[in-house]
Scaffold this active site. Structure first.
Site, PDB file in Angstrom:
ATOM      1  N   PRO A   1       0.816  -1.226   0.000  1.00 22.44           N
ATOM      2  CA  PRO A   1       0.000   0.000   0.000  1.00 22.44           C
ATOM      3  C   PRO A   1       0.849   1.276   0.000  1.00 22.44           C
ATOM      4  O   PRO A   1       0.514   2.252  -0.667  1.00 22.44           O
ATOM      5  CB  PRO A   1      -0.818  -0.098   1.286  1.00 22.44           C
ATOM      6  CG  PRO A   1      -0.838  -1.539   1.641  1.00 22.44           C
ATOM      7  CD  PRO A   1       0.458  -2.099   1.127  1.00 22.44           C
TER       8      PRO A   1
ATOM      9  N   ASN B   1       2.254   1.817  -3.478  1.00 22.84           N
ATOM     10  CA  ASN B   1       1.187   2.355  -4.330  1.00 22.84           C
ATOM     11  C   ASN B   1       0.951   3.831  -4.061  1.00 22.84           C
ATOM     12  O   ASN B   1       0.725   4.616  -4.978  1.00 22.84           O
ATOM     13  CB  ASN B   1      -0.116   1.577  -4.132  1.00 22.84           C
ATOM     14  CG  ASN B   1      -0.108   0.259  -4.850  1.00 22.84           C
ATOM     15  OD1 ASN B   1       0.626   0.053  -5.806  1.00 22.84           O
ATOM     16  ND2 ASN B   1      -0.934  -0.660  -4.375  1.00 22.84           N
ATOM     17  N   TYR B   2       1.010   4.220  -2.799  1.00 22.32           N
ATOM     18  CA  TYR B   2       0.792   5.623  -2.435  1.00 22.32           C
ATOM     19  C   TYR B   2       1.885   6.518  -3.023  1.00 22.32           C
ATOM     20  O   TYR B   2       1.587   7.509  -3.680  1.00 22.32           O
ATOM     21  CB  TYR B   2       0.735   5.774  -0.919  1.00 22.32           C
ATOM     22  CG  TYR B   2       0.708   7.216  -0.485  1.00 22.32           C
ATOM     23  CD1 TYR B   2      -0.431   7.997  -0.666  1.00 22.32           C
ATOM     24  CD2 TYR B   2       1.825   7.817   0.081  1.00 22.32           C
ATOM     25  CE1 TYR B   2      -0.462   9.328  -0.290  1.00 22.32           C
ATOM     26  CE2 TYR B   2       1.812   9.145   0.456  1.00 22.32           C
ATOM     27  CZ  TYR B   2       0.672   9.898   0.274  1.00 22.32           C
ATOM     28  OH  TYR B   2       0.659  11.224   0.636  1.00 22.32           O
ATOM     29  N   ILE B   3       3.154   6.160  -2.797  1.00 21.96           N
ATOM     30  CA  ILE B   3       4.205   7.061  -3.280  1.00 21.96           C
ATOM     31  C   ILE B   3       4.316   7.061  -4.804  1.00 21.96           C
ATOM     32  O   ILE B   3       4.697   8.060  -5.393  1.00 21.96           O
ATOM     33  CB  ILE B   3       5.586   6.789  -2.635  1.00 21.96           C
ATOM     34  CG1 ILE B   3       6.148   5.446  -3.052  1.00 21.96           C
ATOM     35  CG2 ILE B   3       5.529   6.934  -1.133  1.00 21.96           C
ATOM     36  CD1 ILE B   3       7.607   5.249  -2.684  1.00 21.96           C
TER      37      ILE B   3
ATOM     38  N   ARG C   1       1.670   6.650  -6.740  1.00 21.72           N
ATOM     39  CA  ARG C   1       0.362   7.101  -7.231  1.00 21.72           C
ATOM     40  C   ARG C   1      -0.261   6.049  -8.149  1.00 21.72           C
ATOM     41  O   ARG C   1      -0.697   6.326  -9.257  1.00 21.72           O
ATOM     42  CB  ARG C   1       0.463   8.444  -7.951  1.00 21.72           C
ATOM     43  CG  ARG C   1       1.084   9.568  -7.135  1.00 21.72           C
ATOM     44  CD  ARG C   1       0.321   9.804  -5.844  1.00 21.72           C
ATOM     45  NE  ARG C   1       0.735  11.009  -5.170  1.00 21.72           N
ATOM     46  CZ  ARG C   1       1.421  11.040  -4.026  1.00 21.72           C
ATOM     47  NH1 ARG C   1       1.770   9.918  -3.433  1.00 21.72           N
ATOM     48  NH2 ARG C   1       1.743  12.172  -3.464  1.00 21.72           N
TER      49      ARG C   1
END
Length: 108
Positions: free
Chosen positions: A18, A21-23, A25
């Site tokens: 997760p 995926n966040y960093i 995008r």
């Protein structure tokens, strides 16, 4: 005047994919509003079995022992006075000096 920020954090099992995926995008964080501030993204030193960075982080979450740190995050804020190309080069230089060629990394 140029300023910078550096902090180091650890991520536990289940947080690797997760967070990647966040960093990067990607996944649930792939909406247009979040992508506006993304300048560059890259993976490196991936093992031969990993299809891409997301595959590596999913497997790290799945197969690492339950009380392990899956990743170490270096959060760097780079000076606005540098061009985007200079910021990317500075980040790559930091990775070469502090991470080296034997550890997998993802940066964005």
């Amino acid at each position: 005047m140029a300023t910078y920020h550096c902090s180091i954090k650890n991520g536990k099992v289940g947080k690797g994919s997760p967070h990647a995926n966040y960093i990067m995008r990607e996944g649930e964080f792939s909406n247009a509003k979040m992508k506006e501030d993304l300048v560059h993204k890259e993976h490196g030193n991936l093992p031969s079995w990993a299809k891409d960075g997301n595959d590596f982080w999913k497997n790290a979450d799945c197969y690492e022992r339950s009380n392990a740190n899956v990743y170490m995050e270096f959060e760097l804020a780079l000076p606005n006075e540098l061009t985007k190309e200079q910021q990317i080069k500075l980040t790559k230089d930091f990775i070469n000096e502090h991470i080296g060629e034997n550890k997998t990394y993802t940066f964005a």
